[in-house]
Design an enzyme around this catalytic site. Structure first.
Site: not given
Ligand code: TA6
Length: 298
Positions: A160, A264
């Site tokens: 990510h 990601e």
């Molecule tokens: O990758 C995008 C995502 O799924 C968003 O929806 C947002 O929730 C982000 O990940 C961050 O997630 P986290 O659990 O690290 O706050």
């Protein structure tokens, strides 16, 4: 633990440290550049190839405490992405990013590159993570299902990656023009390909499906292009929380959203991975940076 690690891996340019909350981290400093990785979550928190500004973004508000996710760098999402479909009380993006991993190896490689290898288990899976800090950042997340596992298993995974940009409103992302996507900001609707580079001018949270292509993050203001190449990944996620969502995240500064974008490298939803006992899968991301001359066409 620290002394043992520093004695076990006496590599020039590699040192192990501990933050005030007791989290162990590795610092890399070679002629190729610098990097940092926290043992918790095998979490890459910085990478800066020589001659460039830092490539990864890290929130000034991030927690660096046991059991809490770090906001920024490259969180490892496993064995699910986003909220758990069966139990909303389980941590978003799974357990891999907050559980303890073990350093198993560190190697010097050509080109002033240092490779770290870490492992953890998440029953019934064995996870290993290899990361090469050098002129490029190469990350390989390998998931194995032991031969003696009782049945076939499925999982989602994602590297990510949070990228640092001068102003997210002025970047463009190339490579996903022909790809349909799930728009998580619009009721998770499946949307057809835009056939144009991605620009960010509101909250953006898109899961691009069935795409094996490189992405190029074109940041004219930083005069650089960041290439995200991948192997073993059929999904790419693009995310910027914009104004309101940033305010709702305690570990994300209200005014930090212009300085980052996530691209990601993942396997999500219909692209989740299925392993039979004895099988394994590797998800690889390779990040590289090139200077942008003003008249360069990508
Ligand atoms: O990758 C995008 C995502 O799924 C968003 O929806 C947002 O929730 C982000 O990940 C961050 O997630 P986290 O659990 O690290 O706050």
């Amino acid at each position: 633990m620290l002394n043992e690690l520093n004695q076990r891996f006496p590599i020039p340019g590699l040192t192990f440290g501990q933050n005030r909350n007791g989290l162990i981290f590795a610092t890399i400093h070679t002629p190729a550049g610098t990097g940092e990785l926290f043992l918790q979550g095998a979490h890459v928190t910085s990478w800066c190839p020589v001659g460039h500004e830092p490539v990864l973004w890290l929130s000034q508000m991030s927690n660096f405490e046991k059991g809490k996710p770090i906001r920024g760098g490259v969180p490892i999402c496993f064995p699910w992405f986003g909220p758990n479909a069966q139990d909303a009380t389980l941590p978003a993006h799974g357990f891999a990013r907050t559980q303890e991993w073990q350093f198993v190896d560190a190697q010097q490689k050509e080109g002033d590159t240092i490779e770290l290898q870490l492992e953890t288990t998440f029953d019934p899976f064995l996870l290993s993570f290899r990361v090469e800090f050098g002129a490029e950042l190469k990350m390989i997340l390998k998931t194995q299902l032991p031969q003696n596992a009782k049945s076939t298993q499925t999982f989602e995974d994602a590297l990510h990656t949070y990228f640092s940009v001068r102003d997210v409103r002025t970047i463009s992302i190339l490579g996903l023009e022909p790809t349909s996507f799930i728009d998580k900001v619009d009721r998770a609707q499946l949307k057809s390909a835009s056939n144009s580079p991605i620009s960010i001018n509101s909250e953006t949270d898109r899961v691009y499906l069935d795409t094996l292509t490189d992405c190029i993050l074109n940041d004219a203001q930083k005069k650089r292009a960041i290439r995200v190449s991948k192997l073993g990944s059929a999904s790419t996620v693009v995310w910027n929380p914009w104004i309101e969502k940033s305010k709702r995240m305690a570990d994300f500064g209200d005014d930090e959203w212009p300085g980052m974008v996530c691209i990601e490298t993942a396997n999500i939803g219909d692209s989740r991975i299925q392993l039979a006992p004895g099988e394994s899968h590797s998800t690889t991301a390779v990040i590289s940076v090139e200077a942008l001359s003003s008249n360069r066409n990508l």
